[in-house]
Design a protein around this motif. Structure first.
Motif, short mmCIF file in Angstrom:
data_model
loop_
_atom_site.label_atom_id
_atom_site.label_comp_id
_atom_site.label_asym_id
_atom_site.label_seq_id
_atom_site.Cartn_x
_atom_site.Cartn_y
_atom_site.Cartn_z
N GLU A 1 24.66 58.66 -21.19
CA GLU A 1 24.71 59.72 -20.29
C GLU A 1 23.84 59.40 -18.77
OE1 GLU A 1 22.52 63.26 -21.36
OE2 GLU A 1 20.74 62.06 -21.69
N VAL A 2 24.39 59.72 -17.60
CA VAL A 2 23.69 59.37 -16.58
C VAL A 2 23.01 60.69 -16.03
CG1 VAL A 2 23.95 58.55 -14.12
CG2 VAL A 2 25.75 57.67 -16.09
N ILE A 3 21.58 60.56 -15.86
CA ILE A 3 20.83 61.53 -15.45
C ILE A 3 20.37 61.05 -14.00
CG2 ILE A 3 18.75 63.09 -15.57
CD1 ILE A 3 18.97 62.44 -18.56
N VAL A 4 20.85 61.82 -12.88
CA VAL A 4 20.42 61.52 -11.42
C VAL A 4 19.45 62.78 -11.30
CG1 VAL A 4 21.27 61.66 -9.26
CG2 VAL A 4 22.66 61.03 -11.03
N ILE A 5 18.11 62.15 -10.72
CA ILE A 5 17.11 63.00 -10.38
C ILE A 5 16.91 63.01 -9.06
CG2 ILE A 5 14.68 63.72 -10.82
CD1 ILE A 5 16.33 61.07 -13.04
N ASN A 6 17.19 63.97 -8.39
CA ASN A 6 17.09 64.23 -6.98
C ASN A 6 15.68 64.81 -6.72
OD1 ASN A 6 17.66 64.47 -4.04
ND2 ASN A 6 17.66 66.88 -4.37
N ASP A 7 14.74 63.91 -5.89
CA ASP A 7 13.23 64.07 -6.01
C ASP A 7 13.02 64.87 -4.70
OD1 ASP A 7 10.82 63.86 -6.97
OD2 ASP A 7 10.34 62.03 -5.45
N GLU B 1 29.54 63.19 -18.83
CA GLU B 1 28.17 62.50 -19.36
C GLU B 1 27.31 62.45 -18.04
OE1 GLU B 1 31.47 59.41 -17.57
OE2 GLU B 1 31.09 61.60 -18.70
N LEU B 2 27.63 63.19 -16.79
CA LEU B 2 26.86 63.09 -15.82
C LEU B 2 25.91 64.43 -15.61
CD1 LEU B 2 25.57 61.92 -12.97
CD2 LEU B 2 27.93 63.16 -12.12
#
Length: 475
Positions: free
Chosen positions: A87-93, A136-137
């Motif tokens: 899985e791809v976990i994008v974390i917008n900080d 998976e995103l």
């Protein structure tokens, strides 16, 4: 004063002599290790690993702050990785630019709550989002807390037993995740972390999140970094990995056992060198708890990243790296020369203190003291000249050896003209560039005295994309 200069001159000469002996030993070790690794690839069962139910699933963590220039390309590259389950976990900080909007437009995000385990602390989550076309995103939108805090939020949201941390300005090759995970497949009970090689993407052509044409940067400063990265990764990290004393896994591409990351409290947001500090803390935790383990570097899986193209930005980067090095070594100083920590405490920690932390200012002073020693009659002019020529030529030889190791092993730059250009840069790297980076690393001590904590502005130009007519031909 004469006696002080004389003693310091001896120290400088001894420093250069010992450092070059270490470099020569590591270069020989790297040649042997990479040759063995390449032979092992002939028997590597990539297709079997792709189909095997024993290949562990991985959560890829992509933290981003103001990364609008390349965030979509980086996510596209991750979604195209060849790996059985991830899985791809994008974390917008807490980005202040259009990073979140770019993700929304590219992937048609919809809000989808994700349960968090609460295993590591991080800033509050504002929302989690899914992409209908890419199950998976997962995109995690959170308040700003820094890169380390964003990675911790990703760990908290991760479903799988291993987490892979990558930079938002990075592009991962399709089989890179499978190759960097190979040590886990070979020794799942021992390996707690692995890392791959980082290469410079400046000048390369990127199409749909993949590097389709490898070219050297047109920018001279970026080309010097290409050569520098070969020596740092193919020689330095391969050598320390072979000694089971690897202190650094690049924050641009590192794979970790999630339970171990959680056991040590995740990434530390109070240091600017969070990638190195985490690895050292994991070493310390495993040693102090009496567990057998391995931290390995794999020279083949490639992560492409954007290098600074201006002196101003490169200076900020190197000063930040040096501050991070100091903070890590200081926090874990009890490990130094402590046999309880094996080669890590007896070899790696002293080396990084003497040659990486204190070495740059010592080298700069050496360039001043040796001529002074000649001027007051302590050293003869032929000796001083011979020493400088020897130091420069040996440095050039080591840089060219690293370049040769890269070309004979992986051959990423097939054009003969580019190889000649890299060889020329490997020769001139020791005539100004290395001294400049030493100066910046020395200035980092002044930053520490001032209590500087910020990363500094690391502007991104974004990757060079293929022209539209080329895209249409390739589709």
């Amino acid at each position: 004063m004469r006696e002080i200069i004389e003693v310091f001159g001896v120290i400088v000469i001894s420093y250069f002599a010992v450092l070059n002996v270490i470099y020569i030993a590591f270069t020989a070790l790297a040649w042997r290790s990479i040759t063995t690794y390449l032979h092992s690839l002939e028997y590597a069962a990539i297709d079997e690993a792709l189909a095997s139910p024993l290949t562990p699933p991985i959560s890829i963590l992509l933290p981003g702050y103001n990364e609008e220039a390349g965030i979509v390309q980086s996510v596209n590259a991750l979604l195209q990785l060849r790996y059985p389950e991830f899985e791809v976990i994008v974390i917008n900080d807490g980005s202040k630019d259009s990073t979140m909007q770019q993700l929304q437009d590219a992937f048609d995000l919809v809000e989808a709550p994700r349960a968090l385990r609460g295993t590591v602390a991080h800033a509050p989550i504002l929302g989690t989002y899914r992409a209908p076309r890419h199950q998976e995103l997962l995109v995690v939108d959170k308040e700003n807390g820094g890169k380390a805090d964003a990675l911790n939020a990703g760990v908290d949201a991760a479903r799988y037993p291993y987490v892979c941390a990558v930079d938002a300005d990075a592009i991962i090759e399709p089989e890179a995740l499978l190759r960097v995970a190979k040590p886990l497949l070979d020794d799942p009970d021992l390996v707690v972390a692995t890392g791959g090689i980082v290469r410079i993407a400046n000048g390369c052509t990127v199409e749909d999140g993949r590097v389709t044409e490898v070219r050297l940067p047109k920018n001279r400063l970026a080309t010097l970094q290409v050569v520098e990265y070969f020596r740092a990764f193919l020689v330095g990290r391969v050598g320390w990995s072979q000694l089971h004393a690897l202190l650094i896994i690049s924050g641009a591409f590192g794979l970790f056992r999630r339970s171990t990351v959680e056991a040590v409290g995740g990434w530390d947001h109070t240091t600017v060198g969070e990638d190195m500090e985490l690895v050292v803390r994991m070493h310390r935790h495993m040693r102090e708890s009496g567990q057998d383990y391995r931290v390995q570097f794999v020279p083949d899986p490639v992560c492409w990243t954007e290098a600074p193209e201006t002196l101003k930005v490169l200076s900020r980067q190197r000063r930040r790296w040096q501050r991070g090095l100091f903070e890590t070594l200081w926090r874990h100083k009890r490990m130094t020369l402590n046999p309880k920590y094996g080669a890590l405490g007896m070899l790696a920690m002293p080396y990084f203190i003497v040659f990486e932390l204190l070495g740059p200012p010592l080298a700069l002073l050496g360039y001043l003291v040796l001529p002074i020693s000649w001027a007051i009659g302590l050293l003869s002019w032929p000796f001083v000249l011979a020493f400088f020529v020897f130091a420069v030529m040996l440095g050039q030889l080591l840089s060219i050896s690293a370049l040769a190791l890269e070309e004979f092993s992986f051959r990423r730059h097939p054009r003969g003209r580019e190889i000649l250009r890299m060889s020329a840069y490997a020769a001139i790297e020791n005539l100004g560039y290395r001294q400049l980076t030493d100066l910046w690393r020395g200035v980092a001590f002044w930053d520490l005295l001032r209590g500087k904590k910020s990363w500094g502005d690391m502007q991104r130009r974004g990757f060079q994309t293929a022209p539209s007519d080329q895209l249409s031909k390739s589709s």
